[in-house]
Design an enzyme around this catalytic site. Structure first.
Site, PDB file in Angstrom:
ATOM      1  N   CYS A  15      39.683  87.471  54.606  1.00  0.00           N
ATOM      2  CA  CYS A  15      39.957  86.559  55.344  1.00  0.00           C
ATOM      3  C   CYS A  15      38.383  85.755  55.268  1.00  0.00           C
ATOM      4  O   CYS A  15      38.076  85.884  54.210  1.00  0.00           O
ATOM      5  CB  CYS A  15      39.557  87.051  57.030  1.00  0.00           C
ATOM      6  SG  CYS A  15      39.842  87.827  57.351  1.00  0.00           S
ATOM      7  N   CYS A 267      30.859  94.060  47.904  1.00  0.00           N
ATOM      8  CA  CYS A 267      32.416  93.988  46.974  1.00  0.00           C
ATOM      9  C   CYS A 267      32.163  93.021  45.872  1.00  0.00           C
ATOM     10  O   CYS A 267      31.994  91.949  45.528  1.00  0.00           O
ATOM     11  CB  CYS A 267      32.778  93.338  47.848  1.00  0.00           C
ATOM     12  SG  CYS A 267      34.439  93.633  47.612  1.00  0.00           S
ATOM     13  N   SER A 314      41.909  82.751  38.269  1.00  0.00           N
ATOM     14  CA  SER A 314      40.431  83.505  38.913  1.00  0.00           C
ATOM     15  C   SER A 314      40.720  84.472  36.940  1.00  0.00           C
ATOM     16  O   SER A 314      38.857  85.099  37.072  1.00  0.00           O
ATOM     17  CB  SER A 314      40.732  84.335  39.786  1.00  0.00           C
ATOM     18  OG  SER A 314      41.734  85.038  40.494  1.00  0.00           O
ATOM     19  N   CYS A 413      40.766 100.112  48.936  1.00  0.00           N
ATOM     20  CA  CYS A 413      39.526  99.601  49.739  1.00  0.00           C
ATOM     21  C   CYS A 413      40.043  99.290  51.279  1.00  0.00           C
ATOM     22  O   CYS A 413      41.190  99.689  51.457  1.00  0.00           O
ATOM     23  CB  CYS A 413      39.674  97.528  49.223  1.00  0.00           C
ATOM     24  SG  CYS A 413      37.864  96.560  49.626  1.00  0.00           S
TER      25      CYS A 413
HETATM   26  P1  AMP Z   1      49.805  92.750  40.024  1.00  0.00           P
HETATM   27  O1  AMP Z   1      50.310  91.676  39.796  1.00  0.00           O
HETATM   28  O2  AMP Z   1      50.325  93.065  40.883  1.00  0.00           O
HETATM   29  O3  AMP Z   1      48.990  93.458  39.001  1.00  0.00           O
HETATM   30  O4  AMP Z   1      48.096  91.386  40.522  1.00  0.00           O
HETATM   31  C1  AMP Z   1      47.191  91.821  39.687  1.00  0.00           C
HETATM   32  C2  AMP Z   1      47.022  89.920  39.982  1.00  0.00           C
HETATM   33  O5  AMP Z   1      47.518  90.366  41.127  1.00  0.00           O
HETATM   34  C3  AMP Z   1      46.109  89.388  39.584  1.00  0.00           C
HETATM   35  O6  AMP Z   1      46.199  88.990  38.528  1.00  0.00           O
HETATM   36  C4  AMP Z   1      44.629  88.928  40.118  1.00  0.00           C
HETATM   37  O7  AMP Z   1      44.660  87.567  40.038  1.00  0.00           O
HETATM   38  C5  AMP Z   1      45.632  89.154  41.546  1.00  0.00           C
HETATM   39  N1  AMP Z   1      45.209  89.862  42.586  1.00  0.00           N
HETATM   40  C6  AMP Z   1      44.493  90.857  42.176  1.00  0.00           C
HETATM   41  N2  AMP Z   1      43.926  91.721  43.686  1.00  0.00           N
HETATM   42  C7  AMP Z   1      44.659  90.620  44.424  1.00  0.00           C
HETATM   43  C8  AMP Z   1      45.105  90.831  45.973  1.00  0.00           C
HETATM   44  N3  AMP Z   1      44.169  91.800  46.486  1.00  0.00           N
HETATM   45  N4  AMP Z   1      45.474  90.012  46.609  1.00  0.00           N
HETATM   46  C9  AMP Z   1      46.098  89.320  46.052  1.00  0.00           C
HETATM   47  N5  AMP Z   1      46.119  89.134  44.760  1.00  0.00           N
HETATM   48  C10 AMP Z   1      45.300  89.840  43.743  1.00  0.00           C
END
Ligand code: AMP
Length: 488
Positions: A15, A267, A314, A413
Protein backbone atom coordinates in the site's frame (compact mmCIF):
# COMPACT_ATOMS: atom_id res chain seq x y z
CA UNK A 1 -3.65 -4.24 4.74
CA UNK A 2 -6.01 -7.20 4.77
CA UNK A 3 -6.20 -10.93 5.07
CA UNK A 4 -7.58 -13.99 3.48
CA UNK A 5 -6.47 -16.76 5.76
CA UNK A 6 -2.96 -16.27 7.06
CA UNK A 7 -2.05 -19.95 6.82
CA UNK A 8 -2.84 -20.02 3.13
CA UNK A 9 0.74 -18.93 2.50
CA UNK A 10 -0.77 -16.29 0.23
CA UNK A 11 0.80 -12.91 0.38
CA UNK A 12 -1.23 -9.86 0.72
CA UNK A 13 -1.37 -6.22 -0.19
CA UNK A 14 1.21 -3.52 -0.50
CA UNK A 15 0.00 0.00 0.00
CA UNK A 16 0.83 3.67 -0.05
CA UNK A 17 -0.06 6.02 2.80
CA UNK A 18 -0.29 9.81 3.05
CA UNK A 19 -0.90 12.29 5.88
CA UNK A 20 -1.32 16.06 5.49
CA UNK A 21 -1.50 18.75 8.14
CA UNK A 22 -1.99 22.31 6.92
CA UNK A 23 -1.60 24.88 9.63
CA UNK A 24 0.01 27.90 8.11
CA UNK A 25 -1.07 30.39 5.53
CA UNK A 26 0.41 29.69 2.15
CA UNK A 27 3.96 31.04 2.25
CA UNK A 28 4.30 33.95 -0.19
CA UNK A 29 7.99 33.22 -0.64
CA UNK A 30 7.21 29.63 -1.57
CA UNK A 31 8.18 28.29 -4.92
CA UNK A 32 6.32 30.24 -7.56
CA UNK A 33 4.96 27.39 -9.59
CA UNK A 34 3.06 26.24 -6.56
CA UNK A 35 1.03 29.39 -6.71
CA UNK A 36 -0.60 27.98 -9.79
CA UNK A 37 -3.04 26.34 -7.38
CA UNK A 38 -5.87 28.61 -6.32
CA UNK A 39 -6.85 29.18 -2.69
CA UNK A 40 -9.71 26.74 -3.19
CA UNK A 41 -7.28 24.07 -4.32
CA UNK A 42 -5.28 24.62 -1.21
CA UNK A 43 -7.15 22.05 0.74
CA UNK A 44 -5.68 18.99 2.44
CA UNK A 45 -7.90 16.69 0.35
CA UNK A 46 -6.61 18.14 -2.93
CA UNK A 47 -3.03 17.70 -1.80
CA UNK A 48 -3.74 14.16 -0.61
CA UNK A 49 -5.33 13.43 -3.99
CA UNK A 50 -2.18 14.54 -5.85
CA UNK A 51 -0.03 12.57 -3.42
CA UNK A 52 -2.08 9.42 -4.05
CA UNK A 53 -1.38 9.87 -7.76
CA UNK A 54 2.33 9.96 -6.98
CA UNK A 55 2.00 6.75 -4.96
CA UNK A 56 -0.35 5.00 -7.37
CA UNK A 57 2.30 2.39 -8.20
CA UNK A 58 1.94 1.16 -4.60
CA UNK A 59 -1.68 0.19 -5.12
CA UNK A 60 -4.44 0.40 -7.66
CA UNK A 61 -7.17 -1.69 -6.09
CA UNK A 62 -8.66 0.97 -3.87
CA UNK A 63 -8.08 4.57 -2.89
CA UNK A 64 -9.43 6.72 -0.08
CA UNK A 65 -9.09 10.05 1.66
CA UNK A 66 -10.32 10.91 5.17
CA UNK A 67 -10.40 14.60 6.02
CA UNK A 68 -10.90 16.67 9.14
CA UNK A 69 -11.63 20.37 9.53
CA UNK A 70 -10.97 20.23 13.27
CA UNK A 71 -14.61 19.49 14.09
CA UNK A 72 -15.87 16.89 11.74
CA UNK A 73 -14.28 13.98 9.91
CA UNK A 74 -15.35 12.85 6.45
CA UNK A 75 -14.24 9.92 4.35
CA UNK A 76 -14.50 8.97 0.72
CA UNK A 77 -13.05 5.70 -0.52
CA UNK A 78 -13.78 3.08 -3.11
CA UNK A 79 -12.48 0.39 -5.42
CA UNK A 80 -10.13 1.36 -8.20
CA UNK A 81 -7.32 3.82 -8.85
CA UNK A 82 -7.27 7.42 -7.60
CA UNK A 83 -8.74 8.62 -10.90
CA UNK A 84 -11.55 6.08 -10.69
CA UNK A 85 -12.48 6.79 -7.07
CA UNK A 86 -12.34 10.58 -7.03
CA UNK A 87 -14.10 13.19 -9.11
CA UNK A 88 -14.53 16.91 -8.71
CA UNK A 89 -17.75 16.52 -6.80
CA UNK A 90 -16.63 14.07 -4.12
CA UNK A 91 -13.29 15.81 -3.78
CA UNK A 92 -14.98 19.18 -3.23
CA UNK A 93 -17.09 17.67 -0.47
CA UNK A 94 -13.92 16.83 1.44
CA UNK A 95 -13.01 20.14 3.03
CA UNK A 96 -10.53 20.45 5.85
CA UNK A 97 -6.92 21.04 6.75
CA UNK A 98 -5.97 17.52 7.87
CA UNK A 99 -5.98 14.43 5.67
CA UNK A 100 -5.16 10.76 5.91
CA UNK A 101 -5.09 8.85 2.62
CA UNK A 102 -4.35 5.43 1.22
CA UNK A 103 -3.92 3.43 -1.98
CA UNK A 104 -4.11 -0.34 -1.85
CA UNK A 105 -2.75 -3.06 -4.07
CA UNK A 106 -4.82 -5.79 -5.66
CA UNK A 107 -4.51 -9.43 -4.68
CA UNK A 108 -6.73 -12.12 -6.15
CA UNK A 109 -9.66 -13.10 -3.94
CA UNK A 110 -9.07 -10.30 -1.51
CA UNK A 111 -10.84 -7.40 -3.09
CA UNK A 112 -13.86 -6.72 -0.92
CA UNK A 113 -14.65 -2.99 -0.72
CA UNK A 114 -14.79 -3.11 3.11
CA UNK A 115 -11.03 -3.62 3.06
CA UNK A 116 -10.49 -0.24 1.39
CA UNK A 117 -8.71 2.31 3.56
CA UNK A 118 -8.46 4.63 5.44
CA UNK A 119 -10.64 2.97 8.06
CA UNK A 120 -12.55 5.35 10.26
CA UNK A 121 -14.33 4.94 13.56
CA UNK A 122 -16.03 7.09 16.17
CA UNK A 123 -14.34 6.54 19.54
CA UNK A 124 -14.38 8.13 22.98
CA UNK A 125 -11.32 10.03 21.78
CA UNK A 126 -13.36 11.40 18.86
CA UNK A 127 -13.23 10.13 15.28
CA UNK A 128 -10.08 8.33 14.24
CA UNK A 129 -8.95 7.33 10.76
CA UNK A 130 -6.13 4.87 10.08
CA UNK A 131 -4.16 4.12 6.91
CA UNK A 132 -1.73 1.20 7.12
CA UNK A 133 1.02 -0.14 4.91
CA UNK A 134 2.35 -3.46 6.12
CA UNK A 135 1.13 -6.64 7.68
CA UNK A 136 0.72 -7.73 11.29
CA UNK A 137 1.97 -11.18 12.24
CA UNK A 138 -0.05 -11.33 15.47
CA UNK A 139 -3.31 -10.28 13.84
CA UNK A 140 -5.17 -13.45 14.75
CA UNK A 141 -4.25 -13.37 18.44
CA UNK A 142 -5.15 -9.69 18.71
CA UNK A 143 -8.44 -10.14 16.91
CA UNK A 144 -9.35 -13.09 19.11
CA UNK A 145 -8.53 -11.08 22.21
CA UNK A 146 -10.62 -8.12 21.01
CA UNK A 147 -13.53 -10.35 20.06
CA UNK A 148 -13.44 -11.97 23.48
CA UNK A 149 -13.71 -8.52 25.02
CA UNK A 150 -16.82 -7.77 22.92
CA UNK A 151 -15.46 -6.00 19.80
CA UNK A 152 -17.16 -6.69 16.50
CA UNK A 153 -15.45 -6.41 13.13
CA UNK A 154 -16.66 -5.24 9.72
CA UNK A 155 -13.95 -6.89 7.66
CA UNK A 156 -10.92 -9.18 7.79
CA UNK A 157 -8.32 -6.45 7.88
CA UNK A 158 -5.51 -6.02 10.38
CA UNK A 159 -5.97 -2.27 10.06
CA UNK A 160 -9.32 -2.61 11.79
CA UNK A 161 -7.57 -4.37 14.67
CA UNK A 162 -5.27 -1.35 15.04
CA UNK A 163 -8.25 0.99 15.07
CA UNK A 164 -10.07 -1.07 17.73
CA UNK A 165 -6.97 -1.25 19.89
CA UNK A 166 -6.61 2.53 19.86
CA UNK A 167 -10.32 2.98 20.60
CA UNK A 168 -10.11 0.54 23.52
CA UNK A 169 -7.26 2.40 25.23
CA UNK A 170 -9.02 5.78 25.12
CA UNK A 171 -9.00 6.31 28.90
CA UNK A 172 -5.31 7.12 28.99
CA UNK A 173 -5.55 9.75 26.27
CA UNK A 174 -4.45 9.63 22.65
CA UNK A 175 -0.69 9.51 23.11
CA UNK A 176 -0.81 6.64 25.57
CA UNK A 177 -3.46 4.82 23.51
CA UNK A 178 -1.20 5.04 20.48
CA UNK A 179 1.93 3.95 22.25
CA UNK A 180 0.11 1.05 23.93
CA UNK A 181 -1.36 -0.05 20.60
CA UNK A 182 1.92 0.18 18.79
CA UNK A 183 3.61 -1.88 21.47
CA UNK A 184 0.99 -4.61 21.07
CA UNK A 185 1.10 -4.98 17.31
CA UNK A 186 3.87 -7.06 15.75
CA UNK A 187 4.91 -7.22 12.14
CA UNK A 188 5.44 -4.48 9.62
CA UNK A 189 3.58 -1.22 9.80
CA UNK A 190 3.90 2.25 8.46
CA UNK A 191 0.85 3.99 9.82
CA UNK A 192 -0.83 7.32 9.24
CA UNK A 193 -3.46 8.01 11.89
CA UNK A 194 -5.70 11.06 11.95
CA UNK A 195 -7.78 12.50 14.78
CA UNK A 196 -9.91 15.65 14.67
CA UNK A 197 -6.90 17.85 15.21
CA UNK A 198 -3.72 15.97 14.47
CA UNK A 199 -2.05 13.55 12.14
CA UNK A 200 0.33 10.88 13.38
CA UNK A 201 2.92 8.76 11.63
CA UNK A 202 4.45 5.57 13.04
CA UNK A 203 6.98 3.11 11.68
CA UNK A 204 7.51 -0.37 13.09
CA UNK A 205 10.64 -1.10 15.17
CA UNK A 206 12.31 -2.86 12.22
CA UNK A 207 11.48 -0.06 9.76
CA UNK A 208 10.33 -2.69 7.27
CA UNK A 209 8.01 -0.45 5.25
CA UNK A 210 9.05 3.11 4.37
CA UNK A 211 7.60 6.34 5.76
CA UNK A 212 8.94 9.85 5.52
CA UNK A 213 8.18 13.39 6.61
CA UNK A 214 8.00 16.33 4.25
CA UNK A 215 7.07 19.96 4.19
CA UNK A 216 4.58 21.44 1.76
CA UNK A 217 3.57 25.01 1.30
CA UNK A 218 1.34 25.63 4.30
CA UNK A 219 2.12 22.59 6.36
CA UNK A 220 3.51 19.13 6.91
CA UNK A 221 3.14 15.88 5.14
CA UNK A 222 3.79 12.17 5.70
CA UNK A 223 4.15 9.76 2.78
CA UNK A 224 5.37 6.27 1.96
CA UNK A 225 7.82 7.67 -0.58
CA UNK A 226 9.55 10.98 -1.15
CA UNK A 227 8.25 11.23 -4.74
CA UNK A 228 4.92 12.31 -3.19
CA UNK A 229 6.53 15.49 -1.77
CA UNK A 230 8.01 16.29 -5.17
CA UNK A 231 4.55 15.92 -6.75
CA UNK A 232 3.33 18.70 -4.43
CA UNK A 233 6.43 20.80 -5.00
CA UNK A 234 7.29 20.23 -1.36
CA UNK A 235 10.47 19.24 0.41
CA UNK A 236 11.63 16.00 1.89
CA UNK A 237 12.51 16.57 5.57
CA UNK A 238 13.56 13.14 6.86
CA UNK A 239 12.68 9.46 7.11
CA UNK A 240 10.65 8.38 10.11
CA UNK A 241 12.96 6.23 12.21
CA UNK A 242 12.20 2.59 13.00
CA UNK A 243 10.20 2.60 16.23
CA UNK A 244 9.33 6.29 16.00
CA UNK A 245 5.97 8.03 16.28
CA UNK A 246 5.60 11.59 15.01
CA UNK A 247 2.63 13.62 16.02
CA UNK A 248 1.81 16.67 13.90
CA UNK A 249 -0.61 19.28 15.20
CA UNK A 250 -0.80 23.06 15.34
CA UNK A 251 2.14 23.10 17.77
CA UNK A 252 4.36 21.48 15.15
CA UNK A 253 5.95 18.04 14.94
CA UNK A 254 6.69 16.02 18.10
CA UNK A 255 8.66 12.80 17.98
CA UNK A 256 8.27 9.87 20.38
CA UNK A 257 10.21 6.67 20.48
CA UNK A 258 8.04 3.86 21.58
CA UNK A 259 10.57 2.26 23.84
CA UNK A 260 10.95 -1.08 22.20
CA UNK A 261 14.38 -2.13 21.00
CA UNK A 262 14.69 -1.07 17.39
CA UNK A 263 16.71 -2.73 14.68
CA UNK A 264 17.09 -2.11 10.99
CA UNK A 265 15.38 -4.38 8.52
CA UNK A 266 14.11 -2.28 5.66
CA UNK A 267 12.51 -4.42 2.95
CA UNK A 268 15.13 -4.75 0.22
CA UNK A 269 12.41 -5.57 -2.32
CA UNK A 270 11.32 -1.93 -2.09
CA UNK A 271 14.64 -1.01 -3.73
CA UNK A 272 14.54 -3.92 -6.18
CA UNK A 273 11.01 -3.52 -7.45
CA UNK A 274 8.39 -1.76 -5.49
CA UNK A 275 9.44 1.87 -5.00
CA UNK A 276 9.52 4.54 -7.67
CA UNK A 277 13.05 5.14 -9.01
CA UNK A 278 12.82 8.86 -8.22
CA UNK A 279 12.20 8.20 -4.52
CA UNK A 280 14.91 8.33 -1.89
CA UNK A 281 14.34 5.88 0.95
CA UNK A 282 16.39 5.83 4.13
CA UNK A 283 19.07 7.83 2.32
CA UNK A 284 19.24 5.48 -0.66
CA UNK A 285 18.18 6.89 -4.04
CA UNK A 286 16.21 3.98 -5.52
CA UNK A 287 17.39 4.65 -9.05
CA UNK A 288 21.07 4.65 -8.02
CA UNK A 289 20.66 1.42 -6.04
CA UNK A 290 19.17 -0.22 -9.13
CA UNK A 291 21.95 1.07 -11.40
CA UNK A 292 24.47 -0.43 -9.01
CA UNK A 293 22.62 -3.72 -9.01
CA UNK A 294 22.94 -3.69 -12.81
CA UNK A 295 26.66 -2.94 -12.61
CA UNK A 296 27.06 -5.77 -10.14
CA UNK A 297 25.25 -8.16 -12.49
CA UNK A 298 27.70 -7.14 -15.23
CA UNK A 299 30.59 -8.02 -12.92
CA UNK A 300 29.09 -11.26 -11.67
CA UNK A 301 27.62 -12.66 -14.88
CA UNK A 302 28.57 -10.52 -17.89
CA UNK A 303 28.02 -12.10 -21.31
CA UNK A 304 29.11 -10.99 -24.82
CA UNK A 305 26.20 -9.15 -26.44
CA UNK A 306 25.27 -6.40 -28.92
CA UNK A 307 22.63 -4.55 -26.94
CA UNK A 308 21.34 -4.21 -23.34
CA UNK A 309 17.65 -3.63 -22.76
CA UNK A 310 15.57 -3.33 -19.59
CA UNK A 311 12.07 -4.49 -18.74
CA UNK A 312 10.05 -1.34 -18.03
CA UNK A 313 9.77 0.16 -15.54
CA UNK A 314 11.65 -1.41 -12.67
CA UNK A 315 14.31 -3.13 -14.84
CA UNK A 316 15.40 0.04 -16.66
CA UNK A 317 17.82 1.54 -14.14
CA UNK A 318 19.58 -1.81 -13.65
CA UNK A 319 19.87 -2.21 -17.43
CA UNK A 320 21.49 1.22 -17.68
CA UNK A 321 23.91 0.28 -14.91
CA UNK A 322 24.76 -2.98 -16.66
CA UNK A 323 25.33 -1.23 -20.00
CA UNK A 324 27.54 1.44 -18.43
CA UNK A 325 29.64 -1.18 -16.65
CA UNK A 326 30.16 -3.30 -19.77
CA UNK A 327 30.25 -0.65 -22.50
CA UNK A 328 27.56 -2.55 -24.44
CA UNK A 329 25.06 -0.04 -25.90
CA UNK A 330 21.84 0.46 -23.98
CA UNK A 331 18.60 0.86 -25.92
CA UNK A 332 14.84 0.96 -25.33
CA UNK A 333 14.07 -2.47 -26.66
CA UNK A 334 10.83 -3.08 -24.80
CA UNK A 335 7.84 -0.77 -24.74
CA UNK A 336 5.28 -0.91 -21.99
CA UNK A 337 1.63 -0.17 -22.50
CA UNK A 338 1.04 2.62 -19.96
CA UNK A 339 -2.67 2.01 -19.68
CA UNK A 340 -2.78 -1.32 -17.91
CA UNK A 341 -1.97 -2.08 -14.32
CA UNK A 342 0.58 -4.51 -12.97
CA UNK A 343 0.31 -8.07 -14.30
CA UNK A 344 -0.44 -9.64 -10.94
CA UNK A 345 -3.92 -8.18 -11.11
CA UNK A 346 -4.87 -10.87 -13.68
CA UNK A 347 -6.16 -13.64 -11.45
CA UNK A 348 -5.46 -16.79 -13.46
CA UNK A 349 -2.13 -18.01 -14.78
CA UNK A 350 -3.38 -18.08 -18.38
CA UNK A 351 -4.67 -14.47 -18.11
CA UNK A 352 -1.39 -13.37 -16.54
CA UNK A 353 0.58 -14.95 -19.37
CA UNK A 354 -1.49 -13.33 -22.08
CA UNK A 355 -1.43 -10.00 -20.28
CA UNK A 356 2.33 -9.88 -20.83
CA UNK A 357 1.72 -9.72 -24.61
CA UNK A 358 -0.64 -6.79 -24.06
CA UNK A 359 1.64 -5.10 -21.57
CA UNK A 360 5.05 -5.38 -23.24
CA UNK A 361 6.28 -5.45 -26.80
CA UNK A 362 9.74 -5.54 -28.39
CA UNK A 363 11.14 -2.85 -30.69
CA UNK A 364 12.19 -4.87 -33.73
CA UNK A 365 14.77 -2.34 -34.94
CA UNK A 366 16.59 -2.61 -31.58
CA UNK A 367 16.74 -6.40 -31.23
CA UNK A 368 16.51 -7.87 -34.74
CA UNK A 369 19.58 -10.03 -35.49
CA UNK A 370 21.20 -9.04 -32.15
CA UNK A 371 22.55 -10.81 -29.11
CA UNK A 372 20.36 -9.22 -26.46
CA UNK A 373 20.94 -8.91 -22.72
CA UNK A 374 17.60 -8.26 -21.06
CA UNK A 375 17.48 -7.12 -17.43
CA UNK A 376 14.46 -7.47 -15.17
CA UNK A 377 14.15 -6.73 -11.48
CA UNK A 378 12.86 -10.14 -10.41
CA UNK A 379 11.46 -13.49 -11.44
CA UNK A 380 8.52 -14.53 -9.30
CA UNK A 381 6.36 -17.07 -11.10
CA UNK A 382 8.37 -16.92 -14.32
CA UNK A 383 5.37 -15.70 -16.32
CA UNK A 384 6.89 -12.43 -17.53
CA UNK A 385 10.28 -13.82 -18.48
CA UNK A 386 8.82 -16.79 -20.36
CA UNK A 387 6.65 -14.54 -22.49
CA UNK A 388 9.41 -11.95 -22.93
CA UNK A 389 11.76 -14.50 -24.43
CA UNK A 390 9.01 -15.35 -26.96
CA UNK A 391 8.40 -11.66 -27.68
CA UNK A 392 12.12 -10.97 -28.22
CA UNK A 393 12.66 -14.00 -30.44
CA UNK A 394 9.54 -13.09 -32.45
CA UNK A 395 11.12 -9.65 -33.03
CA UNK A 396 14.29 -11.30 -34.39
CA UNK A 397 16.64 -11.46 -31.36
CA UNK A 398 19.46 -13.88 -32.18
CA UNK A 399 20.30 -14.64 -28.53
CA UNK A 400 18.40 -13.75 -25.34
CA UNK A 401 20.43 -13.52 -22.13
CA UNK A 402 18.28 -12.87 -19.06
CA UNK A 403 19.86 -11.10 -16.09
CA UNK A 404 17.89 -10.54 -12.89
CA UNK A 405 18.66 -7.72 -10.45
CA UNK A 406 17.54 -9.73 -7.40
CA UNK A 407 18.32 -13.22 -6.14
CA UNK A 408 15.76 -16.00 -6.72
CA UNK A 409 12.51 -15.32 -4.79
CA UNK A 410 12.03 -18.58 -2.89
CA UNK A 411 9.96 -17.69 0.14
CA UNK A 412 6.77 -15.80 0.89
CA UNK A 413 6.78 -12.33 2.38
CA UNK A 414 4.86 -11.93 5.63
CA UNK A 415 5.40 -8.20 5.83
CA UNK A 416 3.29 -6.71 3.10
CA UNK A 417 4.73 -7.51 -0.32
CA UNK A 418 2.34 -9.48 -2.46
CA UNK A 419 4.16 -12.62 -3.56
CA UNK A 420 2.21 -15.66 -4.72
CA UNK A 421 1.95 -18.92 -2.78
CA UNK A 422 5.20 -20.73 -2.18
CA UNK A 423 4.26 -23.42 -4.69
CA UNK A 424 3.88 -20.84 -7.43
CA UNK A 425 7.34 -19.35 -6.87
CA UNK A 426 9.39 -20.79 -9.71
CA UNK A 427 12.66 -20.55 -7.75
CA UNK A 428 11.19 -22.51 -4.88
CA UNK A 429 10.93 -25.56 -7.11
CA UNK A 430 13.64 -25.13 -9.73
CA UNK A 431 17.32 -24.24 -9.92
CA UNK A 432 18.71 -21.58 -12.27
CA UNK A 433 19.50 -24.01 -15.10
CA UNK A 434 15.97 -25.44 -14.95
CA UNK A 435 14.41 -21.97 -14.93
CA UNK A 436 16.56 -20.93 -17.89
CA UNK A 437 15.26 -23.93 -19.81
CA UNK A 438 11.71 -23.30 -18.67
CA UNK A 439 11.69 -19.68 -19.88
CA UNK A 440 13.56 -20.54 -23.07
CA UNK A 441 16.48 -18.09 -22.64
CA UNK A 442 20.00 -18.77 -23.92
CA UNK A 443 21.45 -17.94 -20.51
CA UNK A 444 20.03 -16.80 -17.18
CA UNK A 445 21.74 -15.36 -14.09
CA UNK A 446 20.54 -13.75 -10.86
CA UNK A 447 22.50 -11.22 -8.84
CA UNK A 448 23.97 -12.62 -5.60
CA UNK A 449 22.30 -11.56 -2.33
CA UNK A 450 25.62 -9.99 -1.32
CA UNK A 451 25.78 -7.97 -4.54
CA UNK A 452 22.22 -6.73 -4.15
CA UNK A 453 22.76 -5.61 -0.56
CA UNK A 454 26.05 -3.97 -1.39
CA UNK A 455 24.44 -2.02 -4.19
CA UNK A 456 22.10 -0.52 -1.59
CA UNK A 457 24.72 0.02 1.09
CA UNK A 458 27.14 1.71 -1.31
CA UNK A 459 24.49 4.40 -1.80
CA UNK A 460 24.44 5.12 1.90
CA UNK A 461 27.01 3.45 4.14
CA UNK A 462 24.79 4.33 7.11
CA UNK A 463 21.95 2.43 5.47
CA UNK A 464 19.76 0.22 7.50
CA UNK A 465 20.10 -3.52 7.61
CA UNK A 466 17.62 -5.21 5.33
CA UNK A 467 14.88 -7.80 5.45
CA UNK A 468 15.67 -10.35 2.72
CA UNK A 469 13.16 -12.94 3.90
CA UNK A 470 11.75 -13.59 0.40
CA UNK A 471 15.22 -14.60 -0.78
CA UNK A 472 16.55 -16.41 2.31
CA UNK A 473 13.53 -17.49 4.36
CA UNK A 474 15.16 -15.76 7.34
CA UNK A 475 12.80 -13.14 8.73
CA UNK A 476 13.40 -10.37 11.26
CA UNK A 477 10.83 -11.92 13.61
CA UNK A 478 8.89 -15.13 14.09
CA UNK A 479 6.27 -15.78 11.48
CA UNK A 480 3.97 -18.81 11.47
CA UNK A 481 5.72 -21.85 10.04
CA UNK A 482 8.95 -20.04 9.13
CA UNK A 483 12.42 -19.83 10.57
CA UNK A 484 13.16 -16.98 12.90
CA UNK A 485 16.80 -16.25 12.66
CA UNK A 486 19.49 -13.71 12.34
CA UNK A 487 21.98 -13.87 9.54
CA UNK A 488 25.49 -13.57 10.82
P1 AMP B 1 6.60 -13.18 -12.80
O1 AMP B 1 6.07 -12.85 -14.13
O2 AMP B 1 5.56 -13.89 -11.96
O3 AMP B 1 7.89 -13.90 -12.78
O4 AMP B 1 6.81 -11.80 -12.04
C1 AMP B 1 7.95 -11.05 -12.29
C2 AMP B 1 7.58 -9.68 -12.71
O5 AMP B 1 6.57 -9.13 -11.86
C3 AMP B 1 8.79 -8.79 -12.63
O6 AMP B 1 8.94 -8.23 -13.89
C4 AMP B 1 8.45 -7.73 -11.61
O7 AMP B 1 8.63 -6.45 -12.15
C5 AMP B 1 7.00 -7.95 -11.23
N1 AMP B 1 6.81 -8.17 -9.79
C6 AMP B 1 7.69 -8.60 -8.89
N2 AMP B 1 7.13 -8.67 -7.66
C7 AMP B 1 5.86 -8.25 -7.77
C8 AMP B 1 4.78 -8.06 -6.86
N3 AMP B 1 4.91 -8.32 -5.57
N4 AMP B 1 3.62 -7.60 -7.36
C9 AMP B 1 3.48 -7.35 -8.67
N5 AMP B 1 4.47 -7.50 -9.58
C10 AMP B 1 5.65 -7.94 -9.15
Amino acid sequence: MSYDVFEDDKLHDECGVVGIFLNKKSDSSAKKEYKAYSAKDFNAATLAYYALYALQHRGQESAGIAISDGKEMKLHKGKGSTAEVFNQENLESLTGNIACAHVRYATAGNKSPENAQPMMQGTKLGDIAVAHNGQLVNYEQLREMLEESGCTFQCNSDTEVILKLIARSYKKGLERALIDTIQMIKGSFSLVIMTDDCVIGARDPNGIRPLCLGEVDGGWMLASESCAFDALNGNFVRDIKPGEIVMINKEGVTSYEFGEKTSKHTCVFEYVYFARPDSIMDGIPVNVARERMGACLAKESGVPADVVIGVPDSGLSAAQGYAKATGIPYASGLIKNRYIGRTFIAPTQRERENMVFVKLNAVRSVVDGKRVVVIDDSIVRGTTSRRLVQILRRAGAKEVHFRIASPPVKFPCYFGIDTPTRNELISNKHNVAEICKEIGADTLAFISAKGMLEACRECNPEAFGFCEGCFTGVYPMSVPGEIHGKKL
